[in-house]
Design an enzyme around this catalytic site. Structure first.
Site, PDB file in Angstrom:
ATOM      1  N   ASP A  95     -42.279  31.184 -16.983  1.00  0.00           N
ATOM      2  CA  ASP A  95     -43.175  32.229 -16.467  1.00  0.00           C
ATOM      3  C   ASP A  95     -43.521  32.062 -14.995  1.00  0.00           C
ATOM      4  OD1 ASP A  95     -44.714  29.970 -16.546  1.00  0.00           O
ATOM      5  OD2 ASP A  95     -45.836  30.564 -18.333  1.00  0.00           O
ATOM      6  N   GLU A 117     -37.888  30.038 -23.498  1.00  0.00           N
ATOM      7  CA  GLU A 117     -39.350  29.924 -23.664  1.00  0.00           C
ATOM      8  C   GLU A 117     -40.012  31.311 -23.590  1.00  0.00           C
ATOM      9  OE1 GLU A 117     -42.536  28.173 -20.900  1.00  0.00           O
ATOM     10  OE2 GLU A 117     -41.916  26.410 -22.004  1.00  0.00           O
ATOM     11  N   GLU A 131     -49.066  33.759 -14.571  1.00  0.00           N
ATOM     12  CA  GLU A 131     -47.986  33.464 -15.526  1.00  0.00           C
ATOM     13  C   GLU A 131     -47.944  34.418 -16.723  1.00  0.00           C
ATOM     14  OE1 GLU A 131     -49.936  31.196 -14.128  1.00  0.00           O
ATOM     15  OE2 GLU A 131     -48.574  29.857 -13.048  1.00  0.00           O
ATOM     16  N   HIS A 213     -53.255  22.001 -11.817  1.00  0.00           N
ATOM     17  CA  HIS A 213     -52.733  22.793 -10.700  1.00  0.00           C
ATOM     18  C   HIS A 213     -52.882  24.295 -10.864  1.00  0.00           C
ATOM     19  CE1 HIS A 213     -49.403  22.990 -13.595  1.00  0.00           C
ATOM     20  NE2 HIS A 213     -49.102  24.130 -13.002  1.00  0.00           N
ATOM     21  N   ARG A 215     -53.624  28.128 -10.680  1.00  0.00           N
ATOM     22  CA  ARG A 215     -54.187  28.967  -9.621  1.00  0.00           C
ATOM     23  C   ARG A 215     -55.531  29.563  -9.994  1.00  0.00           C
ATOM     24  NH1 ARG A 215     -50.386  30.889  -5.444  1.00  0.00           N
ATOM     25  NH2 ARG A 215     -48.544  29.643  -5.813  1.00  0.00           N
ATOM     26  N   HIS A 245     -50.771  17.154  -7.778  1.00  0.00           N
ATOM     27  CA  HIS A 245     -49.792  18.213  -7.462  1.00  0.00           C
ATOM     28  C   HIS A 245     -49.788  18.478  -5.959  1.00  0.00           C
ATOM     29  CE1 HIS A 245     -47.992  22.266  -7.550  1.00  0.00           C
ATOM     30  NE2 HIS A 245     -47.648  22.053  -8.810  1.00  0.00           N
TER      31      HIS A 245
HETATM   32  C1  UD1 Z   1     -45.787  26.959  -9.680  1.00  0.00           C
HETATM   33  C2  UD1 Z   1     -45.789  28.075 -10.720  1.00  0.00           C
HETATM   34  C3  UD1 Z   1     -46.587  27.652 -11.947  1.00  0.00           C
HETATM   35  C4  UD1 Z   1     -46.110  26.321 -12.480  1.00  0.00           C
HETATM   36  C5  UD1 Z   1     -46.133  25.294 -11.362  1.00  0.00           C
HETATM   37  C6  UD1 Z   1     -45.543  24.001 -11.859  1.00  0.00           C
HETATM   38  C7  UD1 Z   1     -45.697  30.383  -9.944  1.00  0.00           C
HETATM   39  C8  UD1 Z   1     -46.465  31.586  -9.615  1.00  0.00           C
HETATM   40  N1  UD1 Z   1     -46.406  29.282 -10.188  1.00  0.00           N
HETATM   41  O1  UD1 Z   1     -47.122  26.816  -9.207  1.00  0.00           O
HETATM   42  O2  UD1 Z   1     -46.432  28.637 -12.964  1.00  0.00           O
HETATM   43  O3  UD1 Z   1     -46.967  25.921 -13.521  1.00  0.00           O
HETATM   44  O4  UD1 Z   1     -45.336  25.755 -10.262  1.00  0.00           O
HETATM   45  O5  UD1 Z   1     -45.854  22.939 -11.039  1.00  0.00           O
HETATM   46  O6  UD1 Z   1     -44.501  30.427  -9.968  1.00  0.00           O
HETATM   47  N2  UD1 Z   1     -45.502  22.293  -2.768  1.00  0.00           N
HETATM   48  C9  UD1 Z   1     -44.901  21.323  -1.995  1.00  0.00           C
HETATM   49  N3  UD1 Z   1     -43.817  20.665  -2.509  1.00  0.00           N
HETATM   50  C10 UD1 Z   1     -43.330  20.899  -3.746  1.00  0.00           C
HETATM   51  C11 UD1 Z   1     -43.969  21.859  -4.531  1.00  0.00           C
HETATM   52  C12 UD1 Z   1     -45.050  22.573  -4.027  1.00  0.00           C
HETATM   53  O7  UD1 Z   1     -45.306  21.059  -0.879  1.00  0.00           O
HETATM   54  O8  UD1 Z   1     -42.351  20.248  -4.151  1.00  0.00           O
HETATM   55  C13 UD1 Z   1     -46.683  23.034  -2.208  1.00  0.00           C
HETATM   56  C14 UD1 Z   1     -46.255  24.032  -1.119  1.00  0.00           C
HETATM   57  O9  UD1 Z   1     -47.258  24.091  -0.131  1.00  0.00           O
HETATM   58  C15 UD1 Z   1     -46.192  25.355  -1.887  1.00  0.00           C
HETATM   59  C16 UD1 Z   1     -47.354  25.170  -2.834  1.00  0.00           C
HETATM   60  O10 UD1 Z   1     -47.295  23.799  -3.241  1.00  0.00           O
HETATM   61  O11 UD1 Z   1     -46.314  26.489  -1.058  1.00  0.00           O
HETATM   62  C17 UD1 Z   1     -47.366  26.078  -4.034  1.00  0.00           C
HETATM   63  O12 UD1 Z   1     -46.142  26.054  -4.738  1.00  0.00           O
HETATM   64  P1  UD1 Z   1     -45.821  27.274  -5.768  1.00  0.00           P
HETATM   65  O13 UD1 Z   1     -44.517  27.008  -6.445  1.00  0.00           O
HETATM   66  O14 UD1 Z   1     -45.968  28.569  -5.076  1.00  0.00           O
HETATM   67  O15 UD1 Z   1     -47.003  27.215  -6.788  1.00  0.00           O
HETATM   68  P2  UD1 Z   1     -47.447  26.102  -7.810  1.00  0.00           P
HETATM   69  O16 UD1 Z   1     -48.906  26.011  -7.718  1.00  0.00           O
HETATM   70  O17 UD1 Z   1     -46.629  24.893  -7.641  1.00  0.00           O
HETATM   71  N1  UDP Z   2     -44.550  15.927 -14.732  1.00  0.00           N
HETATM   72  C1  UDP Z   2     -43.851  15.032 -13.918  1.00  0.00           C
HETATM   73  N2  UDP Z   2     -44.533  14.332 -12.965  1.00  0.00           N
HETATM   74  C2  UDP Z   2     -45.874  14.468 -12.765  1.00  0.00           C
HETATM   75  C3  UDP Z   2     -46.574  15.400 -13.587  1.00  0.00           C
HETATM   76  C4  UDP Z   2     -45.877  16.120 -14.551  1.00  0.00           C
HETATM   77  O1  UDP Z   2     -42.636  14.860 -14.081  1.00  0.00           O
HETATM   78  O2  UDP Z   2     -46.422  13.794 -11.896  1.00  0.00           O
HETATM   79  C5  UDP Z   2     -43.790  16.704 -15.736  1.00  0.00           C
HETATM   80  C6  UDP Z   2     -44.380  16.769 -17.133  1.00  0.00           C
HETATM   81  O3  UDP Z   2     -43.891  15.721 -17.942  1.00  0.00           O
HETATM   82  C7  UDP Z   2     -43.910  18.135 -17.626  1.00  0.00           C
HETATM   83  C8  UDP Z   2     -43.834  18.965 -16.355  1.00  0.00           C
HETATM   84  O4  UDP Z   2     -43.796  18.049 -15.276  1.00  0.00           O
HETATM   85  O5  UDP Z   2     -42.605  18.057 -18.164  1.00  0.00           O
HETATM   86  C9  UDP Z   2     -45.040  19.869 -16.232  1.00  0.00           C
HETATM   87  O6  UDP Z   2     -45.055  20.455 -14.970  1.00  0.00           O
HETATM   88  P1  UDP Z   2     -46.315  21.193 -14.382  1.00  0.00           P
HETATM   89  O7  UDP Z   2     -47.550  20.677 -15.030  1.00  0.00           O
HETATM   90  O8  UDP Z   2     -46.202  21.105 -12.896  1.00  0.00           O
HETATM   91  O9  UDP Z   2     -46.048  22.718 -14.754  1.00  0.00           O
HETATM   92  P2  UDP Z   2     -46.374  23.616 -16.049  1.00  0.00           P
HETATM   93  O10 UDP Z   2     -45.787  22.961 -17.231  1.00  0.00           O
HETATM   94  O11 UDP Z   2     -47.872  23.771 -16.114  1.00  0.00           O
HETATM   95  O12 UDP Z   2     -45.746  24.919 -15.716  1.00  0.00           O
END
Ligand code: UD1
Ligand code: UDP
Length: 399
Positions: A95, A117, A131, A213, A215, A245
């Site tokens: 999602d 999923e 999501e 994490h 939003r 995160h």
């Molecule tokens: C995203 C997903 C969320 C998922 C989560 C898993 C959407 C809308 N949200 O949220 O559903 O649960 O990922 O973790 O798709 N960033 C870094 N390095 C990284 C990753 C993220 O610096 O490797 C920072 C960046 O500033 C980036 C921000 O995190 O702009 C947000 O990343 P984004 O993928 O937009 O949203 P998440 O909160 O990670």
């Molecule tokens: N996870 C990881 N390292 C971390 C935290 C989580 O590898 O430091 C793994 C966790 O085991 C799970 C996935 O990341 O498989 C969950 O990701 P996240 O919570 O970012 O996203 P969501 O599942 O909420 O979309």
């Protein structure tokens, strides 16, 4: 049969890794992987763990990106690949912005979409945000719906999707977890290196592992979560560990409010094997993560969900997860109760695992094969499904 798997965030990569491994080993399937790069280091870590080398990388991530930016960049970047490679199926997972934008891009090119999923619902489009809306939109454009549970299937049926397009598969995240948890717990070199790396874990304290994490919790929600963690860390016999995160809207408040707290260990996001190991060492997990809600029950770890809704109601009904919201008093009271009441703890650590049996990827690939005109010639290699993680050189080199 040409299948393009598209993913871009940490959880999508973990959950698609077993599917990609199966696709790549299945004769008759041309498998291509497109990483959108919605995440960067958190994604690269998973790609490296599972030895996935994407054929395409859209490299969309920007600091503090907006939902619209990610969506637009994924659609534009993917469109070119769809036009050139002309896949029979595009597989998307979950999602995220990546999965919905990729599903839409495929739909606009009249390419069939398989949704891994499918059917998770809270019934509230603002929770989790965005999501819940993302997965509903993906369902509209999907041709095959891979529902992890019968509850997810029922939700799709209720929304009017035809029964013959929905398959209950289990969650592919459980395929990955079962293999990884076996690897990190097996006595030997890998286990010894992890024990050494996490030598700072206090063996006399109860380890509370935290992730967060979402939003919809930015702002007040995260301040409340920080208050709860601060209070928990003051209690004797509890060690709080929080891999934070990389989203700046999470890191800002967490480091500002908890950075100086000696009872809380804030660490960088962990590689997946390390995180699985840490889950096995935890007494309890506090999270708002979707994936962690599915994983903790398998490892017999009570999971308290810091959200007001969950699309993983199966775990709540099975008594192995509980919604505690973001109110500090409720969070602290629930943790304390579990630590003070052995029978309540035992109930939540029962091992009930409603999200899969470790063979979801095999079912998905078998179903895709069945959609092919040349179906009899193509058979998924089930052995690969069982052994993909163990064979990864990166995992062998862990630590
Ligand atoms: C995203 C997903 C969320 C998922 C989560 C898993 C959407 C809308 N949200 O949220 O559903 O649960 O990922 O973790 O798709 N960033 C870094 N390095 C990284 C990753 C993220 O610096 O490797 C920072 C960046 O500033 C980036 C921000 O995190 O702009 C947000 O990343 P984004 O993928 O937009 O949203 P998440 O909160 O990670
Ligand atoms: N996870 C990881 N390292 C971390 C935290 C989580 O590898 O430091 C793994 C966790 O085991 C799970 C996935 O990341 O498989 C969950 O990701 P996240 O919570 O970012 O996203 P969501 O599942 O909420 O979309």
């Amino acid at each position: 049969m040409k299948i393009l798997s598209v993913f871009g965030t940490r959880p999508e990569a973990i959950k698609m890794a077993p599917v990609v491994a199966m696709l790549q080993q299945t004769p008759g399937i041309a498998s291509r992987v497109c990483s959108t790069g919605q995440h960067r280091s958190m994604l690269d870590s998973v790609l490296s763990t599972f030895d996935i080398r994407p054929d395409d990388d859209l490299d969309v991530m920007r600091a503090d990106q907006s939902l619209t930016d990610v969506f637009a960049r994924v659609m534009t970047g993917l469109d070119r690949i769809l036009a050139d490679w002309k896949p029979d199926y595009v597989l998307v997972q979950g999602d995220t912005a990546t999965s919905t934008a990729a599903g839409m891009a495929a739909f606009f090119r009249r390419v069939a979409v398989g949704h891994v999923e499918a059917g998770l619902r809270t019934g509230n489009v603002l929770s989790p945000w965005p999501e819940e809306a993302n997965r509903r939109v993906t369902a509209v454009v999907a041709d095959r719906h891979y529902a992890p549970t019968s509850r997810a299937r029922a939700a799709l049926l209720q929304e009017g999707y035809p029964a013959d397009r929905i398959l209950v598969t289990g969650n592919t995240g459980i395929d990955a977890l079962l293999r990884m948890s076996e690897i990190v717990q097996r006595p030997g070199e890998i286990r010894a290196r992890l024990d050494e790396r996490f030598g700072w874990i206090d063996p006399n304290a109860r380890l509370v592992l935290v992730t967060g994490h979402r939003r919809e919790s930015f702002g007040e929600g995260f301040l409340n979560i920080c208050k709860a963690l601060g209070e928990l860390a003051r209690k004797p016999g509890i060690q709080v560990v929080y891999p934070v995160h990389l989203n700046p809207n999470v890191r800002g408040p967490v480091f500002e409010h908890l950075g100086d707290n000696p009872g809380i260990r804030l660490i960088e996001p962990l590689d997946y094997p390390d995180f699985v190991y840490l889950m096995t060492r935890a007494a309890l997990i506090l999270t708002d993560s979707g994936g962690v809600q599915e994983e903790a029950p398998v490892l017999r770890k009570p999971v308290l969900v810091m959200r007001d809704t969950s699309e993983r109601a199966e775990a709540i009904d099975a008594g192995v997860a509980r919604l505690v919201g973001t109110d500090p008093r409720t969070i602290v009271a629930n943790v304390t109760r579990l630590f003070d009441d052995a029978s309540a703890y035992a109930t939540m650590a029962s091992g009930a695992s409603p999200f899969g049996d470790g063979h979801a990827s095999a079912r998905i690939v078998a179903d895709l094969v069945n959609q092919s005109e040349t179906a009899p010639a193509i058979r998924p290699n089930l052995r690969v499904s069982r052994e993909f993680a163990a064979a990864s050189p990166r995992i062998q080199r862990i630590a």
